[in-house]
Design a protein around this motif. Structure first.
Motif, PDB file in Angstrom:
ATOM      1  N   LEU A   1       0.833  -1.210   0.000  1.00  0.00           N
ATOM      2  CA  LEU A   1       0.000   0.000   0.000  1.00  0.00           C
ATOM      3  C   LEU A   1       0.870   1.264   0.000  1.00  0.00           C
ATOM      4  N   VAL A   2       1.945   1.232   0.777  1.00  0.00           N
ATOM      5  CA  VAL A   2       2.857   2.384   0.809  1.00  0.00           C
ATOM      6  C   VAL A   2       3.389   2.663  -0.603  1.00  0.00           C
ATOM      7  N   LYS A   3       3.800   1.610  -1.289  1.00  0.00           N
ATOM      8  CA  LYS A   3       4.334   1.788  -2.656  1.00  0.00           C
ATOM      9  C   LYS A   3       3.303   2.448  -3.561  1.00  0.00           C
ATOM     10  N   ARG A   4       2.071   1.972  -3.480  1.00  0.00           N
ATOM     11  CA  ARG A   4       1.015   2.505  -4.343  1.00  0.00           C
ATOM     12  C   ARG A   4       0.732   3.977  -4.006  1.00  0.00           C
ATOM     13  N   LEU A   5       0.683   4.297  -2.714  1.00  0.00           N
ATOM     14  CA  LEU A   5       0.413   5.691  -2.319  1.00  0.00           C
ATOM     15  C   LEU A   5       1.543   6.604  -2.776  1.00  0.00           C
ATOM     16  N   LYS A   6       2.768   6.115  -2.724  1.00  0.00           N
ATOM     17  CA  LYS A   6       3.900   6.927  -3.193  1.00  0.00           C
ATOM     18  C   LYS A   6       3.772   7.175  -4.702  1.00  0.00           C
TER      19      LYS A   6
ATOM     20  N   TYR B   1     -11.367  -8.555   4.077  1.00  0.00           N
ATOM     21  CA  TYR B   1     -10.445  -9.201   3.140  1.00  0.00           C
ATOM     22  C   TYR B   1     -10.633 -10.714   3.171  1.00  0.00           C
ATOM     23  N   HIS B   2     -10.520 -11.316   1.981  1.00  0.00           N
ATOM     24  CA  HIS B   2     -10.518 -12.786   1.859  1.00  0.00           C
ATOM     25  C   HIS B   2      -9.142 -13.234   1.400  1.00  0.00           C
ATOM     26  N   ASN B   3      -8.412 -13.850   2.270  1.00  0.00           N
ATOM     27  CA  ASN B   3      -7.092 -14.471   2.010  1.00  0.00           C
ATOM     28  C   ASN B   3      -6.295 -13.824   0.859  1.00  0.00           C
ATOM     29  N   ILE B   4      -5.489 -12.860   1.211  1.00  0.00           N
ATOM     30  CA  ILE B   4      -4.707 -12.083   0.244  1.00  0.00           C
ATOM     31  C   ILE B   4      -3.319 -12.727   0.102  1.00  0.00           C
ATOM     32  N   PHE B   5      -2.825 -12.807  -1.133  1.00  0.00           N
ATOM     33  CA  PHE B   5      -1.518 -13.443  -1.342  1.00  0.00           C
ATOM     34  C   PHE B   5      -0.721 -12.675  -2.392  1.00  0.00           C
ATOM     35  N   GLY B   6       0.588 -12.982  -2.442  1.00  0.00           N
ATOM     36  CA  GLY B   6       1.430 -12.363  -3.462  1.00  0.00           C
ATOM     37  C   GLY B   6       2.852 -12.247  -2.962  1.00  0.00           C
ATOM     38  N   PRO B   7       3.742 -11.709  -3.796  1.00  0.00           N
ATOM     39  CA  PRO B   7       5.137 -11.515  -3.404  1.00  0.00           C
ATOM     40  C   PRO B   7       5.252 -10.603  -2.186  1.00  0.00           C
ATOM     41  N   GLU B   8       6.306 -10.813  -1.426  1.00  0.00           N
ATOM     42  CA  GLU B   8       6.623 -10.018  -0.236  1.00  0.00           C
ATOM     43  C   GLU B   8       5.687 -10.303   0.932  1.00  0.00           C
ATOM     44  N   GLY B   9       4.986 -11.440   0.873  1.00  0.00           N
ATOM     45  CA  GLY B   9       4.164 -11.887   2.005  1.00  0.00           C
ATOM     46  C   GLY B   9       4.931 -12.921   2.813  1.00  0.00           C
TER      47      GLY B   9
ATOM     48  N   SER C   1     -11.067 -18.989  -1.425  1.00  0.00           N
ATOM     49  CA  SER C   1     -10.658 -18.187  -2.588  1.00  0.00           C
ATOM     50  C   SER C   1      -9.517 -17.292  -2.135  1.00  0.00           C
ATOM     51  N   PHE C   2      -8.685 -16.905  -3.077  1.00  0.00           N
ATOM     52  CA  PHE C   2      -7.464 -16.152  -2.760  1.00  0.00           C
ATOM     53  C   PHE C   2      -7.381 -14.935  -3.677  1.00  0.00           C
ATOM     54  N   LEU C   3      -7.071 -13.793  -3.084  1.00  0.00           N
ATOM     55  CA  LEU C   3      -7.032 -12.549  -3.879  1.00  0.00           C
ATOM     56  C   LEU C   3      -5.601 -12.040  -4.005  1.00  0.00           C
ATOM     57  N   TYR C   4      -5.218 -11.735  -5.236  1.00  0.00           N
ATOM     58  CA  TYR C   4      -3.859 -11.237  -5.482  1.00  0.00           C
ATOM     59  C   TYR C   4      -3.710  -9.815  -4.914  1.00  0.00           C
ATOM     60  N   ILE C   5      -2.524  -9.547  -4.392  1.00  0.00           N
ATOM     61  CA  ILE C   5      -2.266  -8.307  -3.651  1.00  0.00           C
ATOM     62  C   ILE C   5      -2.614  -7.029  -4.443  1.00  0.00           C
ATOM     63  N   ASP C   6      -2.313  -6.996  -5.743  1.00  0.00           N
ATOM     64  CA  ASP C   6      -2.571  -5.753  -6.494  1.00  0.00           C
ATOM     65  C   ASP C   6      -4.060  -5.407  -6.492  1.00  0.00           C
ATOM     66  N   GLU C   7      -4.899  -6.455  -6.595  1.00  0.00           N
ATOM     67  CA  GLU C   7      -6.347  -6.190  -6.607  1.00  0.00           C
ATOM     68  C   GLU C   7      -6.848  -5.832  -5.208  1.00  0.00           C
ATOM     69  N   CYS C   8      -6.187  -6.368  -4.194  1.00  0.00           N
ATOM     70  CA  CYS C   8      -6.527  -5.983  -2.815  1.00  0.00           C
ATOM     71  C   CYS C   8      -6.272  -4.490  -2.614  1.00  0.00           C
TER      72      CYS C   8
ATOM     73  N   GLY D   1     -12.395  -9.636  -2.060  1.00  0.00           N
ATOM     74  CA  GLY D   1     -11.893 -10.993  -2.246  1.00  0.00           C
ATOM     75  C   GLY D   1     -12.171 -11.466  -3.657  1.00  0.00           C
ATOM     76  N   SER D   2     -11.696 -12.668  -3.939  1.00  0.00           N
ATOM     77  CA  SER D   2     -11.928 -13.287  -5.241  1.00  0.00           C
ATOM     78  C   SER D   2     -13.095 -14.255  -5.133  1.00  0.00           C
ATOM     79  N   GLU D   3     -13.795 -14.460  -6.244  1.00  0.00           N
ATOM     80  CA  GLU D   3     -14.883 -15.451  -6.262  1.00  0.00           C
ATOM     81  C   GLU D   3     -14.437 -16.756  -6.911  1.00  0.00           C
ATOM     82  N   GLU D   4     -13.123 -16.868  -7.186  1.00  0.00           N
ATOM     83  CA  GLU D   4     -12.615 -18.104  -7.828  1.00  0.00           C
ATOM     84  C   GLU D   4     -12.277 -19.124  -6.737  1.00  0.00           C
ATOM     85  N   MET D   5     -13.277 -19.894  -6.339  1.00  0.00           N
ATOM     86  CA  MET D   5     -13.095 -20.826  -5.217  1.00  0.00           C
ATOM     87  C   MET D   5     -12.434 -22.114  -5.692  1.00  0.00           C
ATOM     88  N   VAL D   6     -11.462 -22.590  -4.905  1.00  0.00           N
ATOM     89  CA  VAL D   6     -10.787 -23.866  -5.213  1.00  0.00           C
ATOM     90  C   VAL D   6     -10.673 -24.686  -3.933  1.00  0.00           C
ATOM     91  N   THR D   7     -10.478 -25.999  -4.087  1.00  0.00           N
ATOM     92  CA  THR D   7     -10.133 -26.802  -2.908  1.00  0.00           C
ATOM     93  C   THR D   7      -8.642 -26.573  -2.637  1.00  0.00           C
TER      94      THR D   7
END
Ligand code: NAD
Ligand code: GDD
Length: 327
Positions: free
Chosen positions: A17-22, A176-184, A221-228, A247-253
């Motif tokens: 978020l800091v990166k985006r605000l900058k 938020y629904h389970n957010i994922f991505g680099p730097e986590g 479901s898992f949401l990529y950080i940029d969309e979060c 969150g994402s609506e792409e549900m998986v097992t």
């Protein structure tokens, strides 16, 4: 120049978020107990401080920020919040942070605050069918979260909305629904399933196997950080207070998630389902309300985000390994 405060700026979502605000031209202050382990902060000012301490909170909130993002929390994945061992800390630490930050913002006459709640506040009894969980925003009551982490989120959601009603503040609440991505976080016990699968597969030998907790048929479901981050900014600057799912609506097992990572790796790896902390049986975002109120919903396929995340975690593991072996 607009100003923003990011509480929890040393964490995963706060760092992004800091990166985006900058990039948007804000002057940004970050505050956290620690710096981010994975990336240099881009904040103009970064305070190492404990938001449970009201004196520190008042020092950090020393001006009328245009936007305040409250992401600081004592949190982690299933291995942290569903074992029961961290319940008292999770409730005490996160509630104290929220009480302190909100009170200091009110006293500084700061109006626009974003608060990150979680899908973990939804009732357990609506998430027992893995194929058909109900996480519509209006299904929250009668309340019955399956973790103390979820109960604290529910309490704090109500706290922010009470300040809106009583003090004319403009707090915005996302679930938020389970957010994922680099730097986590990807190891150490607080990591969530996407990062855990990437780490396990990256470390597995060709022809080996990985452990996946439960029977692997539980869904998420898992949401990529940029969309979060996109959803967070859109909500904060909207007229809608929420609470609303991000969150994402792409549900998986979970076994499908593990299989996806194995395929990305190109390795021959088997899945071994073992006992572990599980959480709810099924969960998926319901994006009808966000679509209606913000005219926007996340759309990025899970596979794209997992490819990027696997590459990043594999790179981190290789880097650690090279450092240890001195090459
Ligand atoms: P994170 O753990 O990476 O970041 C949280 C940050 O808060 C950490 O850097 C931590 O050091 C900081 N913090 C904790 N206690 C503090 C204190 N007393 N004073 C100052 N800083 C403190 O987690 P994240 O994934 O970036 O999550 C951010 C927010 O979003 C949290 O409130 C979390 O509950 C919520 N959330 C996240 C997810 C997810 O999947 N990542 C899902 C639902 C909700
Ligand atoms: N973490 C983890 N690690 N989970 C695993 C693993 C593993 O190695 N193997 C299987 N799982 C399963 C868990 O048992 C759980 O059923 C599912 O994967 C998802 O686990 P997590 O990603 O850790 O957490 P969650 O989805 O139950 O809850 C997360 O999302 C919430 C928001 O939707 C947490 O991060 C919460 O803090 C967050 O609020």
């Amino acid at each position: 120049m607009k100003t923003a405060l990011v509480c929890g700026a040393g964490g995963f979502i706060g760092g992004h978020l800091v990166k985006r605000l900058k990039r948007e031209g804000f002057w940004v202050r970050g505050v956290d107990l620690k710096f981010n382990e994975h990336a240099e902060t881009e904040a103009d000012d970064f305070v190492i401080g404990d938001l449970r301490d009201q004196t520190i909170v008042r020092t950090v909130i020393d001006r009328r920020f245009d936007e305040v993002y409250q992401l600081a929390a004592d949190m982690g994945g299933a291995g942290y919040i569903f074992t029961g061992e961290n319940d008292a800390n999770v409730m005490h630490n996160s509630a104290t942070i929220n009480l302190n930050v909100l009170d200091a913002c009110h006293k500084r006459n700061i109006k626009r605050i974003f608060y990150s709640s979680s899908a973990c506040m939804y009732p357990e009894h609506n998430q027992e069918d893995p194929d058909n969980p109900n996480c519509a925003e209006d299904s929250a009551y009668p309340a019955n979260p399956d973790s103390e982490y979820g109960w604290e989120k529910l309490f704090s959601e109500r706290l922010y909305l009470a300040y809106n009603r009583n003090y004319g503040m403009q707090c915005r609440v996302a679930r938020y629904h389970n957010i994922f991505g680099p730097e986590g976080t990807w190891d150490g016990g607080k990591e969530k399933a996407p990062a855990a699968m990437c780490r396990k597969v990256a470390l597995a030998g060709d022809g080996g196997d990985i452990e996946v907790w439960g029977d692997g048929q539980q869904t998420r479901s898992f949401l990529y950080i940029d969309e979060c981050i996109e959803g967070t900014l859109r909500l904060t600057r909207s007229d809608f207070a929420g609470p609303v799912n991000i969150g994402s609506e792409e549900m998986v097992t979970i076994n499908q998630l593990a299989r996806m990572v194995i395929d990305i790796s190109g390795k021959n790896v088997a899945i071994r389902n073992v006992p572990g902390p599980l959480g709810v049986r099924g969960r998926n975002s319901d994006n009808r309300l966000i679509g209606e109120k913000l005219g926007w919903t996340p759309s990025r396929p899970l596979l794209e985000g997992m490819e990027t995340t696997y590459r990043w975690i594999k790179g981190e593991i290789d880097r650690h390994h090279n450092r240890q072996s001195g090459s």
